[in-house]
Design an enzyme around this catalytic site. Structure first.
Site, PDB file in Angstrom:
ATOM      1  N   GLY A   1       0.820  -1.200   0.000  1.00  6.15           N
ATOM      2  CA  GLY A   1       0.000   0.000   0.000  1.00  6.15           C
ATOM      3  C   GLY A   1       0.857   1.255   0.000  1.00  6.15           C
ATOM      4  N   CYS A   2       0.239   2.378  -0.334  1.00  6.94           N
ATOM      5  CA  CYS A   2       0.994   3.628  -0.468  1.00  6.94           C
ATOM      6  C   CYS A   2       1.468   4.165   0.877  1.00  6.94           C
ATOM      7  CB  CYS A   2       0.159   4.664  -1.215  1.00  6.94           C
ATOM      8  SG  CYS A   2      -1.510   4.923  -0.557  1.00  6.94           S
ATOM      9  N   PHE A   3       0.572   4.274   1.861  1.00 10.23           N
ATOM     10  CA  PHE A   3       0.995   4.691   3.197  1.00 10.23           C
ATOM     11  C   PHE A   3       1.988   3.677   3.769  1.00 10.23           C
ATOM     12  CE2 PHE A   3      -2.676   7.706   4.312  1.00 10.23           C
ATOM     13  CZ  PHE A   3      -1.833   8.791   4.530  1.00 10.23           C
TER      14      PHE A   3
ATOM     15  N   THR B   1       5.546   4.129   2.344  1.00 12.68           N
ATOM     16  CA  THR B   1       6.238   5.337   2.784  1.00 12.68           C
ATOM     17  C   THR B   1       6.615   5.261   4.258  1.00 12.68           C
ATOM     18  OG1 THR B   1       4.788   6.474   1.195  1.00 12.68           O
ATOM     19  CG2 THR B   1       6.195   7.842   2.559  1.00 12.68           C
TER      20      THR B   1
END
Length: 329
Positions: free
Chosen positions: A139-141, A144
């Site tokens: 996932g993106c979160f 990061t």
């Protein structure tokens, strides 16, 4: 050079559109079909209008190539839909699958039938990705946050983490909702899913993969931001290492990473928007360490990382098709 034959399931959304943009310019990829039931028969450029003049591909509802007419299939479906698709369709065993949803990211959900999905964070699982047949794209979160914390996990330094992060509206997907509407987002921010975000599970598993002893308590408050793309994360932890020791720790961990870099200067979103890069900055004040990390939610946080995984799976240069220009201004 024989090109990789690619199929895309769900090509009309944000991640599907970004994937198409990357692959039509990829030196080793050839898109065989782009599936979209609601847009079958329409030119791709009728939906992704910026691609007018770049491709003459059409959306299709023909799935016959899943019998062996492609080398890899990307699943750009809504969360929960990938599992249903695999259960309802026959895909030849030799076709590799890269899923961009959250259906197979957790270890307890990583097997479906005779398919085992490897968690596709190259900075953590590069060796496994190279030999994998199926990839669960992070996932993106999660991407990061993890990139900001993995070096600390490897050093066994994580206990309690307080993380905040703000994301652009494209992180919510293309479907209209009150909180993704321009009139709501403009001049506005909002916390949401406080301490309960769906990416917490995959983050926890990755951190414990490197730091197996003790417990890690991750407290995450995500924010909706007044911009379209990008993620900015700030994670605060207790740490007794000096700033210089931490810099060495991080730069050593990422010395062979193709897209993750440690900055000595303050970082900002425009450095990574429209790229597959993630950039990390460390700030040490007393016994507290704040780790800032940034990435483009649609690229390193989704479609760019999916192509990065494809490159690794097929023995290509990890950066193939991903040398992208940042927005800059």
């Amino acid at each position: 050079m024989q090109k990789i034959k690619v199929g895309i399931i769900g090509g009309a959304g944000y991640t599907g559109g970004e994937l198409i943009r990357l692959l039509i310019n990829h030196p080793a990829a050839d898109i065989v079909f782009i599936n979209s039931r609601s847009n079958a028969g329409k030119p791709v450029s009728a939906i992704h209008q910026d691609l007018l003049g770049d491709t003459e591909l059409f959306f299709s509802d023909d799935l016959s190539a899943l019998g062996g007419g492609v080398d890899v299939v990307f699943l750009c479906l809504g969360h929960g839909e990938s599992k249903k698709f695999l259960e309802g369709n026959t895909i030849a065993d030799n076709i590799k699958i890269i899923d961009l949803a959250n259906d197979f990211r957790l270890s307890k959900q990583s097997v479906i039938g005779n398919r085992k999905f490897v968690y596709g964070l190259p900075e953590l699982n590069k060796a496994e990705i190279k030999t994998a047949q199926h990839i669960a794209n992070p996932g993106c979160f999660a991407t990061t946050i993890q990139l900001g914390l993995l070096p600390l996990a490897k050093a066994g330094l994580l206990e309690e983490i307080y993380t905040t992060g703000i994301t652009g509206s494209t992180g919510a997907g293309q479907s209209l909702s009150a909180t993704s509407h321009f009139s709501w987002r403009a001049n506005n921010i909002q916390a949401y899913k406080t301490l309960t975000h769906q990416h917490l599970g995959e983050i926890g598993e990755s951190l414990m993969q490197l730091q197996s002893k003790g417990t890690i308590d991750l407290n995450f408050v995500p924010w909706r931001g007044d911009f379209t793309r990008g993620i900015f994360i700030s994670s605060t932890v207790h740490c007794n290492l000096s700033a210089e020791e931490l810099k060495i720790l991080y730069k050593d961990f990422y010395k062979n990473a193709a897209f993750t870099f440690v900055s000595d200067q303050p970082i900002f979103l425009k450095q990574v928007v429209n790229t597959n890069k993630a950039i990390i900055q460390l700030e040490k004040v007393g016994s507290k360490l704040v780790v800032h990390s940034i990435a483009d939610n649609l690229l390193k946080g989704a479609s760019g990382q999916a192509v990065q995984n494809m490159n690794l799976m097929f023995g290509l240069a990890e950066t193939a098709g991903l040398r992208l220009k940042a927005a800059g201004f």
